[in-house]
Design a protein around this motif. Structure first.
Motif, mmCIF file in Angstrom:
data_model
loop_
_atom_site.group_PDB
_atom_site.id
_atom_site.type_symbol
_atom_site.label_atom_id
_atom_site.label_comp_id
_atom_site.label_asym_id
_atom_site.label_seq_id
_atom_site.Cartn_x
_atom_site.Cartn_y
_atom_site.Cartn_z
ATOM 1 N N LYS A 256 -7.607 -5.249 -3.543
ATOM 2 C CA LYS A 256 -7.216 -4.557 -2.302
ATOM 3 C C LYS A 256 -7.786 -3.148 -2.266
ATOM 4 O O LYS A 256 -8.192 -2.668 -1.209
ATOM 5 C CB LYS A 256 -5.689 -4.498 -2.186
ATOM 6 C CG LYS A 256 -5.113 -5.817 -1.788
ATOM 7 C CD LYS A 256 -3.737 -5.665 -1.209
ATOM 8 C CE LYS A 256 -3.318 -6.951 -0.528
ATOM 9 N NZ LYS A 256 -3.945 -7.135 0.779
ATOM 10 N N GLN A 260 -10.173 -1.719 0.684
ATOM 11 C CA GLN A 260 -9.929 -0.452 1.377
ATOM 12 C C GLN A 260 -11.164 0.436 1.330
ATOM 13 O O GLN A 260 -11.525 1.071 2.305
ATOM 14 C CB GLN A 260 -8.755 0.301 0.723
ATOM 15 C CG GLN A 260 -7.385 -0.173 1.177
ATOM 16 C CD GLN A 260 -7.232 -0.072 2.701
ATOM 17 O OE1 GLN A 260 -7.712 0.878 3.326
ATOM 18 N NE2 GLN A 260 -6.602 -1.076 3.304
ATOM 19 N N SER A 542 -2.997 4.170 8.883
ATOM 20 C CA SER A 542 -3.349 3.242 7.809
ATOM 21 C C SER A 542 -3.908 1.914 8.346
ATOM 22 O O SER A 542 -4.570 1.182 7.619
ATOM 23 C CB SER A 542 -2.129 2.965 6.922
ATOM 24 O OG SER A 542 -1.108 2.416 7.717
#
Ligand code: PEP
Ligand code: MG
Length: 585
Positions: A256, A260, A542
């Motif tokens: 992850k 990102q 985000s």
């Protein structure tokens, strides 16, 4: 023993760390670490509180009527004995000394340890003595509350090696408390209660850290310091995981991080679909400094500044005009020329204000349908005028828009617009600068507002669809209630048709419209919203890049047919087929 709990995923990602239990409301206390040189003073506070409770119990004993049942005296004696018991006193002091917990934390921690021992006792009479210990601890905590610690609040900086990071586990967390976690180094959240769009979940998402809510019994089953994994993509919490499971999740966690990083590359590319339609991505913020995060994520502006968070944690007063003005100005300046949409205070329902209590608010039969948002503002004109003046004054420092929550009636819109005019007049009289052309818009978040959207289009400069509440009020599902969370469905035909209708009518009238509810930040809904004609999204920073990635892969022409099919589908199976077609288009 390893076990898994299931809840509602509200903030994506994986967190691995130690459970940090927050005690239930009755024993809800601050948890912080003290400096080594404060240990002596902290222990002295404990002894002073112990003395105060002894005096209280003595007074109770003396005041006992002569004819009071003899058990009453015995009961007070038992409490006095507990208050001196080494298992409670010495162990609590040891926790202060060795772990540097503040004394309230040490005491509630020790209470939990003792409670677990009692739960294992077979003898029912003895088992029930647990309640006595709880009552004594509550008395001591009350005495401590009268003599607050002078120790400074030290954030728990868990070592980042191993799995020593902290994950908050609580029965429930109020949005105001969640806000305080913004400054602390927690890596995940788990709560027994809550729904996907409860404000607690929204703040968790804005922190960008994994969270699962509605994980029933989590705070009862998970013990302090247990190693846990929070899978915020699936709402799963794994307690005391087997080594192989831990390894798998550690791997997924690092994947992850890589994902990102890859997304960061999209930050500076223009946001447009494959067929060239330009899309505007803005950010939702809760506090002025969040604007910095918004800029860093590449937001074109702030589409929703939830100002009520400025008003929380202000025990008995609302922020003065000057304080509010400074906060709005700060957000505007941080956005550096990009527009900031400031929503007027939206309190009520799951966002009560400390200072609302006296107005009968707490006794409202149904706060979500009561004096919430603009309804409350119009009932408190002085407070509202203060906020309007503060926003208008800030508008002199950069492009600003005013957004009004929860309007439904024409007279509410007119009354609000009159008050804005009045605020402008007051500033004119005082010779204070503001942007005279500041735009005023409305949240469309009540089904009545969507259906009667023409009332809004005639009177306002722009609209913003609040899907969180629109879904809640269309389906009569409390967004914060996990008992009905399975029925909270953004894809219900009624919801989709209300959104489609609002977008269509606004487009026809030439009035700009955005969506600022959580649906805007959900990448699985991006194609659908684009297909419905949405060109302005506002979401937590985000979520910005993952939604942008979806937009860059979209071809609006190809969405026309499947989106028409989605809107025409009323049967779940038909809807599922149409949605699947859309994802493939
Ligand atoms: C909404 O209702 O969708 C919204 C954005 O407002 P809030 O979540 O603050 O109620
Ligand atoms: Mg809302």
């Amino acid at each position: 023993m390893s076990f898994t709990l299931h809840g509602i995923p509200v903030s994506r990602g994986i967190a691995i760390g130690r459970a940090y239990l927050i005690a239930p409301a009755a024993l809800d206390v601050d948890h912080y670490l003290i400096e080594p040189d404060q240990i002596g003073a902290e222990i002295a506070r404990f002894h002073a509180a112990q003395e105060a409770v002894h005096a209280e119990l003595d007074a109770l004993r003396e005041d006992l009527a002569a004819d009071a049942p003899s058990e009453m005296g015995a009961f007070i004696n038992v409490h006095s004995m507990i208050l001196n018991d080494a298992m409670l006193v010495q162990e609590t002091i040891d926790l202060v000394r060795t772990r540097r917990y503040n004394v309230e934390w040490a005491l509630t921690e020790q209470l939990q340890i003792l409670s677990r021992h009692f739960d294992d006792i077979e003898d029912e009479y003895l088992r029930e003595r647990k309640a006595d210990i709880e009552q004594v601890v509550e008395r001591v905590l009350k005495a401590l509350a009268g003599a607050p610690s002078t120790a400074s609040l030290v954030v728990h900086n868990a070592a980042s090696n191993g799995h020593n990071e902290m994950i908050v586990v609580a029965h429930d967390i109020a949005p105001a408390d969640m806000l305080q976690f913004k400054t602390q180094a927690f890596k995940g959240f788990v709560t027994d209660l809550g729904g996907r769009t409860s404000h607690t979940a929204i703040v968790a998402r804005s922190l960008g850290i994994p969270a699962s809510v509605g994980v029933q019994q989590a705070s009862a089953l998970i013990r302090q310091n247990d190693l846990i994994i929070v899978d915020g993509d699936h709402g799963i919490v794994i307690v005391d995981p087997a080594p192989i499971v831990l390894e798998e999740y550690s791997y997924r966690q690092s994947e992850k991080v890589l994902e990102q990083r890859k997304l960061q590359r999209l930050k500076f590319s223009p946001t447009q679909t494959l067929d060239g339609t330009k899309i505007e991505l803005c950010a939702n913020i809760e506090l002025p400094d969040d604007a910095q995060t918004a800029v860093e994520a590449g937001a074109m502006g702030v589409g929703l500044f939830r100002t009520e968070f400025l008003f929380m944690n202000h025990k008995n007063r609302l922020p003065e005009e000057e304080e509010q003005f400074e906060a709005y100005k700060r957000a505007i300046e941080l956005m550096n020329g990009r527009p900031v949409t400031i929503r007027t205070i939206d309190v009520g329902a799951d966002k009560p204000l400390d200072s609302m209590g006296g107005d009968g608010y707490e006794t409202a039969p149904n706060p979500a349908l009561g004096l919430r948002a603009i309804r409350w503002s119009l009932s408190e004109p002085q407070m509202f005028m203060t906020q309007l003046r503060a926003i208008l004054r800030a508008s002199a420092f950069g492009p600003t828009k005013i957004l009004i929550p929860m309007l439904a009636h024409a007279q509410e819109i007119d009354q609000t617009l009159d008050l804005i005019q009045e605020a402008k007049r007051q500033l004119d009289d005082a010779g204070i600068a503001y942007d005279p052309n500041v735009q005023v818009g409305a949240m469309i978040e009540i089904p009545a507002a969507a259906i009667a959207v023409r009332l809004f289009l005639k009177r306002l400069d722009f609209l913003s669809i609040g899907t969180n509440d629109l879904i809640q009020y269309t389906l009569a599902i409390d967004r914060a209630d996990n008992a009905v969370a399975h029925l909270y469905d953004p894809l219900h035909p009624a919801v989709l048709n209300l959104i489609a209708f609002t977008l269509r009518e606004a487009k026809r009238a030439g009035v700009p419209v955005s969506i600022c509810g959580e649906m805007a930040g959900d990448p699985t809904a991006t194609r659908l919203l684009l297909g419905l004609g949405l060109t302005e999204f506002s979401m937590h920073p985000s979520q910005l890049l993952v939604v942008k990635q979806e937009i860059l892969r979209s071809n609006l022409k190809a969405f026309e047919k499947p989106v028409a099919d989605v809107l025409a589908a009323y049967e779940p199976a038909e809807l599922a087929t149409a949605l699947a077609q859309l994802q493939k288009a």
